[in-house]
Design a protein around this motif. Structure first.
Motif, PDB file in Angstrom:
ATOM      1  N   UNK A  76      -5.590  29.983  19.441  1.00 46.16           N
ATOM      2  CA  UNK A  76      -4.238  30.284  18.956  1.00 46.16           C
ATOM      3  C   UNK A  76      -3.782  31.662  19.438  1.00 46.16           C
ATOM      4  N   UNK A  77      -4.677  32.627  19.374  1.00 46.62           N
ATOM      5  CA  UNK A  77      -4.338  33.987  19.833  1.00 46.62           C
ATOM      6  C   UNK A  77      -4.069  34.006  21.335  1.00 46.62           C
ATOM      7  N   UNK A  78      -4.888  33.291  22.113  1.00 48.20           N
ATOM      8  CA  UNK A  78      -4.715  33.271  23.574  1.00 48.20           C
ATOM      9  C   UNK A  78      -3.383  32.630  23.957  1.00 48.20           C
ATOM     10  N   UNK A  79      -3.012  31.545  23.281  1.00 45.70           N
ATOM     11  CA  UNK A  79      -1.739  30.865  23.571  1.00 45.70           C
ATOM     12  C   UNK A  79      -0.562  31.747  23.174  1.00 45.70           C
ATOM     13  N   UNK A  80      -0.673  32.370  21.999  1.00 43.27           N
ATOM     14  CA  UNK A  80       0.400  33.240  21.514  1.00 43.27           C
ATOM     15  C   UNK A  80       0.631  34.395  22.480  1.00 43.27           C
ATOM     16  N   UNK A  81      -0.446  35.009  22.948  1.00 39.74           N
ATOM     17  CA  UNK A  81      -0.335  36.126  23.891  1.00 39.74           C
ATOM     18  C   UNK A  81       0.305  35.682  25.195  1.00 39.74           C
ATOM     19  N   UNK A  82      -0.127  34.510  25.687  1.00 42.87           N
ATOM     20  CA  UNK A  82       0.446  33.972  26.933  1.00 42.87           C
ATOM     21  C   UNK A  82       1.941  33.714  26.784  1.00 42.87           C
ATOM     22  N   UNK A  83       2.352  33.089  25.695  1.00 45.58           N
ATOM     23  CA  UNK A  83       3.773  32.757  25.507  1.00 45.58           C
ATOM     24  C   UNK A  83       4.621  34.019  25.403  1.00 45.58           C
ATOM     25  N   UNK A  84       4.129  34.994  24.658  1.00 42.30           N
ATOM     26  CA  UNK A  84       4.933  36.187  24.393  1.00 42.30           C
ATOM     27  C   UNK A  84       4.975  37.166  25.561  1.00 42.30           C
ATOM     28  N   UNK A  85       3.878  37.252  26.324  1.00 42.60           N
ATOM     29  CA  UNK A  85       3.813  38.316  27.336  1.00 42.60           C
ATOM     30  C   UNK A  85       3.770  37.837  28.786  1.00 42.60           C
ATOM     31  N   UNK A  86       3.497  36.557  29.033  1.00 45.13           N
ATOM     32  CA  UNK A  86       3.349  36.103  30.423  1.00 45.13           C
ATOM     33  C   UNK A  86       4.310  34.979  30.791  1.00 45.13           C
ATOM     34  N   UNK A  87       4.423  33.978  29.943  1.00 47.22           N
ATOM     35  CA  UNK A  87       5.178  32.780  30.306  1.00 47.22           C
ATOM     36  C   UNK A  87       6.641  33.090  30.629  1.00 47.22           C
ATOM     37  N   UNK A  88       7.266  33.933  29.837  1.00 43.36           N
ATOM     38  CA  UNK A  88       8.689  34.244  30.049  1.00 43.36           C
ATOM     39  C   UNK A  88       8.938  34.877  31.416  1.00 43.36           C
ATOM     40  N   UNK A  89       7.953  35.646  31.899  1.00 41.38           N
ATOM     41  CA  UNK A  89       8.104  36.296  33.211  1.00 41.38           C
ATOM     42  C   UNK A  89       7.839  35.325  34.363  1.00 41.38           C
ATOM     43  N   UNK A  90       7.147  34.217  34.086  1.00 42.69           N
ATOM     44  CA  UNK A  90       6.812  33.250  35.128  1.00 42.69           C
ATOM     45  C   UNK A  90       7.895  32.178  35.290  1.00 42.69           C
ATOM     46  N   UNK A  91       8.744  32.019  34.285  1.00 45.32           N
ATOM     47  CA  UNK A  91       9.753  30.958  34.316  1.00 45.32           C
ATOM     48  C   UNK A  91      10.868  31.257  35.301  1.00 45.32           C
ATOM     49  N   UNK A  92      11.330  30.200  35.963  1.00 46.91           N
ATOM     50  CA  UNK A  92      12.535  30.282  36.790  1.00 46.91           C
ATOM     51  C   UNK A  92      13.721  29.747  35.998  1.00 46.91           C
ATOM     52  N   UNK A  93      13.439  28.684  35.252  1.00 45.94           N
ATOM     53  CA  UNK A  93      14.465  28.049  34.430  1.00 45.94           C
ATOM     54  C   UNK A  93      14.142  28.312  32.958  1.00 45.94           C
ATOM     55  N   UNK A  94      14.986  29.066  32.258  1.00 50.09           N
ATOM     56  CA  UNK A  94      14.719  29.379  30.843  1.00 50.09           C
ATOM     57  C   UNK A  94      14.630  28.134  29.962  1.00 50.09           C
ATOM     58  N   UNK A  95      15.182  27.010  30.436  1.00 51.39           N
ATOM     59  CA  UNK A  95      15.161  25.779  29.656  1.00 51.39           C
ATOM     60  C   UNK A  95      13.877  24.959  29.866  1.00 51.39           C
ATOM     61  N   UNK A  96      13.002  25.414  30.766  1.00 50.12           N
ATOM     62  CA  UNK A  96      11.762  24.683  31.042  1.00 50.12           C
ATOM     63  C   UNK A  96      10.946  24.550  29.753  1.00 50.12           C
ATOM     64  N   UNK A  97      10.548  23.312  29.417  1.00 48.72           N
ATOM     65  CA  UNK A  97       9.827  23.081  28.159  1.00 48.72           C
ATOM     66  C   UNK A  97       8.313  22.996  28.335  1.00 48.72           C
ATOM     67  N   UNK A  98       7.832  22.840  29.589  1.00 49.92           N
ATOM     68  CA  UNK A  98       6.388  22.750  29.814  1.00 49.92           C
ATOM     69  C   UNK A  98       5.706  24.016  29.322  1.00 49.92           C
TER      70      UNK A  98
END
Length: 295
Positions: free
Chosen positions: A184-206
């Motif tokens: 849970x901690x690893x996923x939370x950290x990824x979503x908050x600090x990494x995933x947003x910077x990797x997205x091209x489309x803010x609407x991407x749900x994957x």
């Protein structure tokens, strides 16, 4: 014949909701069978009898096809002819009770607890991709997901506050799996600090995306886990399915109920889950023979 194969493929995709890999396997088997019939100038499935089916399977044995491959062909033929008979394309089903060759059950390979620790510690969590990879590996080991289920997870399938994930497995069957604190901690950290910077489309749900911001593929994950196996110094076989096997084996070794493990793995039949009890028995024997002074 090909139009009827097409109808059957549509049926198992839409109505039965089989995975794309299973659908592809059925299609490959049936196209090969159709060519076999064409070589014998057979134009309709209504001309096929049991003798011809047995001849086709014998032909596969002559080609030295593996028992598992022949068994899969038997399953494909059974399913096709059952469909054609039910839909009234045939008056009888020549594949009814068609015998499948016995295949040796391979015990699933799993990692030791020490190997799992090394693997989970391998990603560089100072980098966005490392944070993503850490989250994926922790999630796989924490839940026993299939890789196909992992790469199709959406952000809203993960409930971090309630510590569970929702996934759709074979046959589009939904299941709810508990989530441990480390995953849970690893996923939370990824979503908050990494995933947003990797997205091209803010609407991407994957949930998990590649460096271009697109959903991660099975092939992409295969490369990732091979990379970390090398970094972790794991010499034994390591496939994307190995963490699923490790999840089940380690749960049973630590006293988990077989039915609970079946539910979490999404096995329709408990006999599929029971193979892991053989793995745990094998490990107990190894421990005994290596540790007991009179073994």
């Amino acid at each position: 014949m090909d139009p009827q194969i097409t109808l059957f493929i549509q049926y198992i995709m839409v109505e039965r909701g089989l995975s794309s890999n299973t659908v592809h396997a059925y299609q490959t088997d049936l196209v090969a069978f159709s060519k076999f019939l064409e070589e014998r100038h057979i134009q309709e499935f209504s001309e096929v009898d049991r003798t011809l089916l047995v001849l086709y399977l014998q032909n596969l044995r002559i080609q030295k096809r593996a028992a598992a491959t022949i068994a899969r062909n038997v399953a494909s033929l059974r399913a096709l002819f059952e469909f054609l008979a039910r839909e009234r394309y045939l008056t009888s089903n020549p594949a009814y009770d068609l015998e499948s060759p016995k295949t040796a059950k391979r015990l699933p390979h799993s990692l030791t607890l020490e190997e799992v620790e090394h693997l989970l510690a391998a990603p560089d969590t100072h980098q966005p991709l490392g944070l993503r990879d850490k989250a994926m590996l922790e999630l796989l080991y924490a839940t026993g997901l299939r890789v196909s289920e992992l790469i199709t997870l959406r952000v809203f399938d993960v409930n971090l506050s309630a510590s569970f994930i929702q996934c759709f497995g074979k046959g589009a069957k939904e299941r709810i799996i508990p989530l441990g604190s480390l995953a849970r901690h690893a996923i939370d950290t990824y979503i908050l600090t990494a995933r947003t910077h990797m997205l091209r489309d803010p609407q991407e749900s994957a949930l998990f995306v590649n460096h271009l911001g697109d959903p991660l593929t099975r092939q992409g994950f295969w490369k990732i886990i091979k990379k970390y196996a090398n970094i972790a110094g794991i010499q034994s076989e390591l496939t994307p399915h190995t963490l699923r096997h490790s999840f089940a084996t380690h749960l049973l070794e630590h006293g988990a109920d077989l039915r609970a493990v079946q539910e979490m793995l999404g096995h329709a039949d408990i006999s599929t889950t029971q193979i892991y009890t053989h793995v745990t028995r094998s490990r107990l024997q190894d421990v005994y023979h290596n540790s007991h002074p009179r073994a």
